[in-house]
Design an enzyme around this catalytic site. Structure first.
Site, mmCIF file in Angstrom:
data_model
loop_
_atom_site.group_PDB
_atom_site.id
_atom_site.type_symbol
_atom_site.label_atom_id
_atom_site.label_comp_id
_atom_site.label_asym_id
_atom_site.label_seq_id
_atom_site.Cartn_x
_atom_site.Cartn_y
_atom_site.Cartn_z
ATOM 1 C CB SER A 114 -0.851 -0.013 1.072
ATOM 2 O OG SER A 114 -1.459 1.398 1.312
ATOM 3 C CB SER A 115 0.294 4.710 -1.585
ATOM 4 O OG SER A 115 -1.000 4.842 -0.935
ATOM 5 C CB CYS A 116 0.242 3.633 4.108
ATOM 6 S SG CYS A 116 0.201 2.173 4.403
ATOM 7 C CE1 TYR A 156 -2.099 -0.914 4.628
ATOM 8 C CE2 TYR A 156 -3.170 -2.796 5.581
ATOM 9 C CZ TYR A 156 -2.933 -1.898 4.618
ATOM 10 O OH TYR A 156 -3.537 -2.352 3.292
ATOM 11 C CG HIS A 209 -9.981 2.571 2.675
ATOM 12 N ND1 HIS A 209 -10.098 1.445 2.340
ATOM 13 C CD2 HIS A 209 -8.809 2.765 3.147
ATOM 14 C CE1 HIS A 209 -9.078 0.820 2.726
ATOM 15 N NE2 HIS A 209 -8.282 1.445 3.286
ATOM 16 C CE LYS A 243 -0.813 -4.664 3.301
ATOM 17 N NZ LYS A 243 -1.309 -5.821 2.477
HETATM 18 N N1 LIG Z 1 -8.432 -0.898 -0.527
HETATM 19 C C1 LIG Z 1 -7.786 -0.403 -0.458
HETATM 20 O O1 LIG Z 1 -7.845 1.036 -0.661
HETATM 21 C C2 LIG Z 1 -6.289 -0.769 -0.656
HETATM 22 C C3 LIG Z 1 -5.078 0.096 -1.082
HETATM 23 C C4 LIG Z 1 -4.046 -0.347 -1.241
HETATM 24 C C5 LIG Z 1 -3.494 -1.597 -1.118
HETATM 25 N N2 LIG Z 1 -4.620 -2.602 -0.646
HETATM 26 C C6 LIG Z 1 -4.297 -3.987 -0.592
HETATM 27 O O2 LIG Z 1 -5.083 -4.831 -1.232
HETATM 28 C C7 LIG Z 1 -5.112 -6.002 -0.488
HETATM 29 C C8 LIG Z 1 -6.797 -6.431 -0.401
HETATM 30 O O3 LIG Z 1 -7.542 -5.306 -0.044
HETATM 31 P P1 LIG Z 1 -9.023 -5.153 -0.175
HETATM 32 O O4 LIG Z 1 -9.324 -3.705 -0.181
HETATM 33 O O5 LIG Z 1 -9.662 -6.151 -1.297
HETATM 34 O O6 LIG Z 1 -9.373 -5.899 1.139
HETATM 35 P P2 LIG Z 1 -10.977 -6.618 1.624
HETATM 36 O O7 LIG Z 1 -11.973 -6.122 0.598
HETATM 37 O O8 LIG Z 1 -11.152 -6.383 3.221
HETATM 38 O O9 LIG Z 1 -10.430 -8.056 1.209
HETATM 39 C C9 LIG Z 1 -9.310 -8.748 1.958
HETATM 40 C C10 LIG Z 1 -9.470 -10.443 1.891
HETATM 41 O O10 LIG Z 1 -8.824 -10.926 2.829
HETATM 42 C C11 LIG Z 1 -9.244 -12.006 3.358
HETATM 43 N N3 LIG Z 1 -8.706 -12.280 4.645
HETATM 44 C C12 LIG Z 1 -8.525 -11.474 5.788
HETATM 45 N N4 LIG Z 1 -7.895 -11.717 6.976
HETATM 46 C C13 LIG Z 1 -7.779 -13.314 6.429
HETATM 47 C C14 LIG Z 1 -7.516 -14.407 7.299
HETATM 48 N N5 LIG Z 1 -6.972 -14.306 8.495
HETATM 49 N N6 LIG Z 1 -7.553 -15.592 6.610
HETATM 50 C C15 LIG Z 1 -7.920 -15.779 5.178
HETATM 51 N N7 LIG Z 1 -8.284 -14.735 4.517
HETATM 52 C C16 LIG Z 1 -8.298 -13.584 5.143
HETATM 53 C C17 LIG Z 1 -10.652 -11.674 3.403
HETATM 54 O O11 LIG Z 1 -11.362 -12.986 3.232
HETATM 55 P P3 LIG Z 1 -12.831 -13.304 3.731
HETATM 56 O O12 LIG Z 1 -13.519 -12.577 2.781
HETATM 57 O O13 LIG Z 1 -12.945 -14.754 3.218
HETATM 58 O O14 LIG Z 1 -12.911 -13.015 5.100
HETATM 59 C C18 LIG Z 1 -10.935 -10.748 2.294
HETATM 60 O O15 LIG Z 1 -11.164 -11.378 1.092
HETATM 61 C C19 LIG Z 1 -4.526 -5.932 0.738
HETATM 62 O O16 LIG Z 1 -3.278 -6.292 0.454
HETATM 63 C C20 LIG Z 1 -4.580 -4.640 0.835
HETATM 64 O O17 LIG Z 1 -3.497 -4.065 1.661
HETATM 65 C C21 LIG Z 1 -5.775 -2.199 -0.579
HETATM 66 C C1 LIG Z 2 -5.049 2.664 1.553
HETATM 67 C C2 LIG Z 2 -5.332 3.075 2.855
HETATM 68 O O1 LIG Z 2 -5.155 4.390 3.256
HETATM 69 C C3 LIG Z 2 -5.563 4.535 4.536
HETATM 70 O O2 LIG Z 2 -5.093 5.827 5.006
HETATM 71 P P1 LIG Z 2 -6.246 7.043 4.471
HETATM 72 O O3 LIG Z 2 -5.969 7.327 3.020
HETATM 73 O O4 LIG Z 2 -5.871 8.459 5.338
HETATM 74 O O5 LIG Z 2 -7.402 6.492 5.052
HETATM 75 P P2 LIG Z 2 -9.006 6.723 4.582
HETATM 76 O O6 LIG Z 2 -9.779 6.311 5.684
HETATM 77 O O7 LIG Z 2 -9.490 6.772 3.192
HETATM 78 O O8 LIG Z 2 -9.030 8.647 4.768
HETATM 79 C C4 LIG Z 2 -8.703 9.506 3.873
HETATM 80 C C5 LIG Z 2 -8.897 10.894 4.278
HETATM 81 O O9 LIG Z 2 -10.391 10.970 4.248
HETATM 82 C C6 LIG Z 2 -11.114 11.651 5.358
HETATM 83 N N1 LIG Z 2 -12.412 11.422 5.526
HETATM 84 C C7 LIG Z 2 -13.168 12.384 5.520
HETATM 85 N N2 LIG Z 2 -14.366 11.741 5.910
HETATM 86 C C8 LIG Z 2 -14.351 10.346 6.173
HETATM 87 C C9 LIG Z 2 -14.995 9.307 6.216
HETATM 88 O O10 LIG Z 2 -16.157 9.315 6.149
HETATM 89 N N3 LIG Z 2 -14.486 8.079 6.380
HETATM 90 C C10 LIG Z 2 -12.859 7.824 6.199
HETATM 91 N N4 LIG Z 2 -12.714 6.643 6.163
HETATM 92 N N5 LIG Z 2 -12.211 8.655 6.110
HETATM 93 C C11 LIG Z 2 -12.927 10.212 5.852
HETATM 94 C C12 LIG Z 2 -9.922 11.206 6.407
HETATM 95 O O11 LIG Z 2 -10.001 11.882 7.989
HETATM 96 C C13 LIG Z 2 -8.554 11.323 5.759
HETATM 97 O O12 LIG Z 2 -8.226 12.512 5.910
HETATM 98 C C14 LIG Z 2 -4.459 3.704 5.438
HETATM 99 O O13 LIG Z 2 -4.967 3.992 6.886
HETATM 100 C C15 LIG Z 2 -4.739 2.168 5.121
HETATM 101 O O14 LIG Z 2 -3.514 1.699 5.750
HETATM 102 C C16 LIG Z 2 -4.403 1.948 3.709
HETATM 103 O O15 LIG Z 2 -3.180 2.393 3.466
#
Ligand SMILES: NC(=O)c1ccc[n+]([C@@H]2O[C@H](COP(=O)([O-])OP(=O)(O)OC[C@H]3O[C@@H](n4cnc5c(N)ncnc54)[C@H](OP(=O)(O)O)[C@@H]3O)[C@@H](O)[C@H]2O)c1
Ligand SMILES: C[C@@H]1O[C@H](OP(=O)(O)OP(=O)(O)OC[C@H]2O[C@@H](n3cnc4c(=O)[nH]c(N)nc43)[C@H](O)[C@@H]2O)[C@@H](O)[C@H](O)[C@@H]1O
Length: 316
Positions: A108-110, A137, A180, A141
């Site tokens: 992740s970009s974090c 987190y 998010h 990563k």
């Molecule tokens: N969402 C973002 O903004 C974002 C940004 C950058 C990178 N990523 C990366 O992309 C990847 C997927 O993210 P996502 O957004 O798709 O998350 P998600 O929708 O929460 O999906 C996560 C998946 O991981 C599985 N999982 C979690 N804990 C598990 C465990 N203990 N055993 C087996 N499976 C497990 C879950 O399986 P079940 O559904 O079967 O429980 C779920 O399908 C992650 O590596 C995340 O760091 C996400």
């Molecule tokens: C991709 C993910 O980025 C994540 O950081 P990050 O972008 O700040 O995660 P977000 O939860 O998407 O928040 C992004 C920005 O949106 C604002 N925000 C405003 N309203 C809302 C709301 O209703 N819900 C949420 N969630 N935010 C809100 C929040 O305060 C923050 O400045 C990392 O914590 C994870 O680890 C991961 O890396």
């Protein structure tokens, strides 16, 4: 790799994993493997090792993780550190000790330092302190990125790391506490519109900037990384463009058609001021994103309305 190669997508039911499954299936890959967390808890190393011995995948894509937004990360540091270390370490170690030919790790970009120059280049990794709201987190990563790099160095195996920016799209998590920002805004503006355009409360100041990539674009990048021999071990995956949280709110408010006030809750954290990725390395390799933010939000909002009864609300 052929269309018959056995490809294990860990986390195949999540937003990213399901998008990768769709993309590979649509391209004719007909030997895809997935296990949900009830059938295979990836925190259980013995169970993961047995699964690899039994299934012997050729390719592994790690889209499984404990994932959440800024509040979920900030309030559950140990959970986000330890569960992600357990999941990725078990997958990586089982893969390196089996016949896996290629492993794609998703970070992740974090992972980049909070105050690194923008846009963030891959070489900025480990050059400064992390953003406190998600450093736990991020450290997990970073460990995954370094484990894959070490495997390439020690064994010459193709274990690569892709670093996506903030993602959104179908099957996202719409729980208002753990999600998010983009899915949270879609749900908040939609529900407020149906409630006589009630005011919408958002977090922080609205001033931070974020980059948003539609999840099917990321899935296309993952497919590209399987079908091409990428030379580096770490690649940023993003659009190369960012907007302020306020601009995002106004964009989603207009798409949803909400006509009430926006209220900002300053008790909630802003997080890192900016984390725009430099995407030139992946562009030079031959891939760049294609879905614009407005179109991506419209697609996601349509999906959200069609799945009102079944959208996911992930609890930590
Ligand atoms: N969402 C973002 O903004 C974002 C940004 C950058 C990178 N990523 C990366 O992309 C990847 C997927 O993210 P996502 O957004 O798709 O998350 P998600 O929708 O929460 O999906 C996560 C998946 O991981 C599985 N999982 C979690 N804990 C598990 C465990 N203990 N055993 C087996 N499976 C497990 C879950 O399986 P079940 O559904 O079967 O429980 C779920 O399908 C992650 O590596 C995340 O760091 C996400
Ligand atoms: C991709 C993910 O980025 C994540 O950081 P990050 O972008 O700040 O995660 P977000 O939860 O998407 O928040 C992004 C920005 O949106 C604002 N925000 C405003 N309203 C809302 C709301 O209703 N819900 C949420 N969630 N935010 C809100 C929040 O305060 C923050 O400045 C990392 O914590 C994870 O680890 C991961 O890396």
């Amino acid at each position: 790799m052929t269309k018959e190669s056995k490809i294990y997508i860990a986390g195949h039911r999540g937003m990213v994993g399901s998008a990768i499954w769709r993309a590979l299936e649509k391209s004719g890959y007909n030997n895809l493997l997935g296990k949900n967390s009830k059938d295979l808890d990836l925190r259980n190393q013995e169970a993961v090792n047995s699964f690899f011995e039994q299934e012997n995948p050729e390719i592994v894509i790690d889209a499984a993780a404990r994932v959440g937004g800024i509040l979920a990360n900030n309030d559950n540091p140990y959970t986000f550190l330890m569960q992600n270390l357990q999941i990725q370490n078990n997958l990586i170690d089982a893969a390196v000790n089996s016949e896996v030919q290629k492993f794609v790790f998703l970070g992740s970009s974090c992972i980049y330092p909070k105050m690194a120059p923008q846009p963030l280049k891959e070489e900025y990794l480990l050059t400064g302190p992390l953003e406190p709201t998600n450093e736990w987190y991020a450290i997990a990563k970073i460990a995954g990125v370094k484990a894959c790099e070490a495997i390439q160095k020690q064994y010459g195996k193709k274990f690569i790391s892709l670093m996506p920016t903030n993602l959104y799209g179908f099957h996202d998590n719409f729980d208002l506490e753990t999600s998010h920002v983009l899915p949270a805004m879609i749900r908040k503006f939609h529900e407020a519109k149906l409630n006589n355009n009630a005011p919408v409360k958002l977090w922080g100041s609205g001033t931070p900037k974020r980059e948003f990539l539609f999840v099917d674009d990321l899935a296309d990048a993952v497919k590209f990384s399987l079908e091409n021999d990428l030379k580096e071990n770490l690649y940023n995956i993003g659009t190369g463009k960012d907007i302020s949280i306020l601009e995002l709110a106004e964009t989603i408010q207009e798409i949803v058609g909400h006509q009430g006030r926006i209220v900002w809750d300053s008790d909630k954290p802003d997080g890192t001021p900016r984390k725009l990725l430099d995407v030139s390395r992946m562009k030079e390799a031959g891939w760049e994103s294609s879905v614009g933010l407005t179109m991506g939000i419209k697609n996601t909002y349509n999906w959200f309305r069609e799945h009102q009864t079944e959208y996911r609300k992930v609890k930590i």
